[in-house]
Design an enzyme around this catalytic site. Structure first.
Site, PDB file in Angstrom:
ATOM      1  N   LYS A  71      -2.706  -9.000   9.289  1.00 20.62           N
ATOM      2  CA  LYS A  71      -1.738 -10.091   9.458  1.00 20.62           C
ATOM      3  C   LYS A  71      -1.776 -11.077   8.296  1.00 20.62           C
ATOM      4  CE  LYS A  71      -0.989  -9.587  14.356  1.00 20.62           C
ATOM      5  NZ  LYS A  71      -1.872  -8.440  14.651  1.00 20.62           N
TER       6      LYS A  71
HETATM    7  C1  LIG Z   1      -1.493  -7.252  15.200  1.00 17.59           C
HETATM    8  C2  LIG Z   1      -2.362  -6.060  15.017  1.00 17.59           C
HETATM    9  C3  LIG Z   1      -1.893  -4.747  15.243  1.00 17.59           C
HETATM   10  C4  LIG Z   1      -0.501  -4.453  15.757  1.00 17.59           C
HETATM   11  O1  LIG Z   1       0.505  -4.758  14.832  1.00 17.59           O
HETATM   12  P1  LIG Z   1       2.030  -4.885  15.285  1.00 17.59           P
HETATM   13  O2  LIG Z   1       2.754  -5.378  14.095  1.00 17.59           O
HETATM   14  O3  LIG Z   1       2.026  -5.892  16.417  1.00 17.59           O
HETATM   15  O4  LIG Z   1       2.492  -3.545  15.752  1.00 17.59           O
HETATM   16  C5  LIG Z   1      -2.755  -3.685  14.989  1.00 17.59           C
HETATM   17  N1  LIG Z   1      -4.025  -3.900  14.571  1.00 17.59           N
HETATM   18  C6  LIG Z   1      -4.512  -5.135  14.357  1.00 17.59           C
HETATM   19  C7  LIG Z   1      -5.928  -5.295  13.922  1.00 17.59           C
HETATM   20  C8  LIG Z   1      -3.705  -6.263  14.566  1.00 17.59           C
HETATM   21  O5  LIG Z   1      -4.201  -7.500  14.360  1.00 17.59           O
END
Ligand SMILES: *Cc1c(COP(=O)(O)O)cnc(C)c1O
Length: 483
Positions: free
Chosen positions: A126
């Site tokens: 993120k």
């Molecule tokens: C947020 C997240 C996901 C999922 O991503 P999306 O964009 O919501 O599909 C997968 N793995 C981790 C570690 C995350 O923080």
């Protein structure tokens, strides 16, 4: 570049990138998408192949954003994607690559690798988008002499990525609600150890859903929201999605030698934000063979891509798993893909998502549209705690590489979709240290800890405990905004 809503309201209106930057949903409850996807020419692909990450990001963003002067946009991407920010690399590879590609080996004739997206400040993918959002928000607010108070609820990854992106930013404050005593010691320390005066951690006496309900209650008080300039940075934010498009290109270039080659990506998925960016990269003309959606036990998306039935779950039907950042009951970005799947027909999207609200889902199995899912490259699979633990162990033994629980779900599902001769790139979405309990279970040893995080849990923490009461949270915001 003009943006429109997936549900068709204001079809004649024009919205620019900067207008939708600070907003969330469109007025009609739909999500914003560009009126057309920009296409990448073969010449551009060739030229982009050797660009550093920040300049690649500039080239891609420029195609979606024509109302920020090019020099400013380039300065923003160069400020965001620096080796100093993405420095938490584990081997002796170069942080300057921002998203290094780690080769594991060849399985069933397919080169298998991990695209490292979690070398940023909070060790989860993120950061890749959120760090850019922080700089874009600061830039846009300064331009209009405005301020923004970001209110959010988190159970871990999103909240910390938002705080690290917004810390010290002018004109921005963050009020982040998290469930008191419910996060891991590492995740709690990551957030609560921030001492920046514009970051406020509120530990809510309750569970995550209580924190989420408070955010909804405050946001639904329109007068309060307007007076205190409350905003959010959730996963439906368009700029977050488009920032994620960049690393699909970067990963493609790292895994191939010529633009005649195709690759597949596997994406550990929850809200469908990450893999939606992969879909957009493919629509732009990046030679992607398959987009593999990997879910955990919360298999809403896997069910859709296997059967054509989209059935959202109730809160009580949502499992708490060992890959918790994928524990979702519905996938908030999914509507963007459905819009494309249905040939960009907003009336049908509106009807389907009304069905989601009223009947809990929809069924495209019998419609010709579902068959098109494969034309868009999508396939899927799901994982369980046992396969997750087995995969962490197997990858460690076979390749001497420690992976986190979400990435393990990706590797497990990727292995079900390998094609000989086509590189398979699994997106690594977090580092193992964030989910230490499962690493200890799988490997009987401690997760690797990047040097910058040693002693994190013993740093002084700054947070406020509040009851699960929206009014008390409003009072706190009023007292700390000085407006
Ligand atoms: C947020 C997240 C996901 C999922 O991503 P999306 O964009 O919501 O599909 C997968 N793995 C981790 C570690 C995350 O923080």
């Amino acid at each position: 570049m003009n943006y429109l809503s997936t549900r068709g309201a204001g079809a004649g209106e024009r919205h620019t990138f900067s207008e939708i930057l600070l907003g969330g949903l469109a007025k009609d409850g739909g999500l914003y998408l560009p009126a057309d996807y920009p296409r990448v020419t073969p010449d551009e692909l060739t030229r982009w192949r050797t660009l550093p990450y920040a300049d690649l990001a500039f080239e891609i963003l420029s195609k979606f954003c024509d109302d920020i002067p090019a020099d400013d946009l380039r300065a923003l991407t160069r400020k965001t994607y620096t080796a100093a920010t993405y420095c938490n690399v584990r081997d002796d590879e170069s942080a300057a690559q921002i998203t290094p590609l780690k080769t594991l080996g060849v399985e069933d004739g397919a080169p298998l690798s991990l695209l490292e997206l979690s070398n940023g400040p909070t060790l989860a993918f993120k950061d890749m988008a959120m760090q850019l959002i922080g700089n874009l928000f600061e830039y846009a607010l300064a331009k209009h002499g405005e301020t923004l108070n970001i209110l959010g609820a988190t159970s871990g990854d999103t909240g910390s990525a938002a705080e690290y992106a917004m810390r010290g930013k002018k004109g921005i404050r963050v009020f982040m609600l998290s469930p008191h005593n419910k996060m891991s010691a590492f995740q709690t320390a990551q957030m609560y150890s921030l001492q920046d005066p514009n970051i406020f951690n509120l530990a809510v006496q309750g569970v995550f859903d209580d924190a989420q309900d408070i955010v909804k209650a405050v946001s639904n008080d329109h007068a309060f929201k307007a007076k205190y300039k409350i905003g959010t940075v959730n996963s439906i934010n368009w700029a977050r999605v488009v920032a994620q498009v960049v690393y699909y290109f970067k990963g493609y270039f790292a895994a191939t030698k010529s633009n005649a080659e195709r690759v597949s990506f596997t994406v550990p998925s929850g809200n469908f934000g990450n893999v939606c960016a992969g879909h957009i990269a493919r629509m732009m003309g990046l030679p992607i063979e398959k987009l593999v959606v990997a879910t955990n036990e919360n298999d809403v998306l896997d069910e859709f891509f296997r059967t054509g039935i989209y059935r959202v779950r109730k809160a009580a039907e949502t499992y708490h798993t060992s890959s918790p950042s994928m524990d979702i009951s519905k996938a908030s970005n999914f509507e963007r893909f459905v819009y494309d799947l249905l040939g960009r027909d907003p009336a049908r999207v509106l009807q389907l998502f009304r069905d989601v609200e009223e009947k809990g889902g929809f069924d495209l199995a019998a419609s010709g549209d579902f068959a098109r899912v494969r034309e868009f490259g999508f396939v899927s699979g799901s994982s369980s705690h046992d396969t997750r633990v087995d995969t962490i162990r197997d990858v460690f033994q076979r390749y001497d590489t420690m992976i986190d629980t979400h990435t393990a779900d990706g590797v497990k599902v990727a292995r079900e979709h390998l094609q000989s001769g086509i590189p398979m790139i699994v997106l690594e979405t977090a580092q193992p240290i964030k989910f230490g309990e499962t690493i200890r279970e799988a490997l009987l040893r401690e997760p690797e800890r990047p040097a910058a995080f040693s002693g994190l849990e013993s740093l002084p923490q700054r947070f406020e405990v509040v009851p699960a009461d929206a009014q008390r949270v409003k009072d706190f915001i009023v007292a700390n905004t000085g407006e």
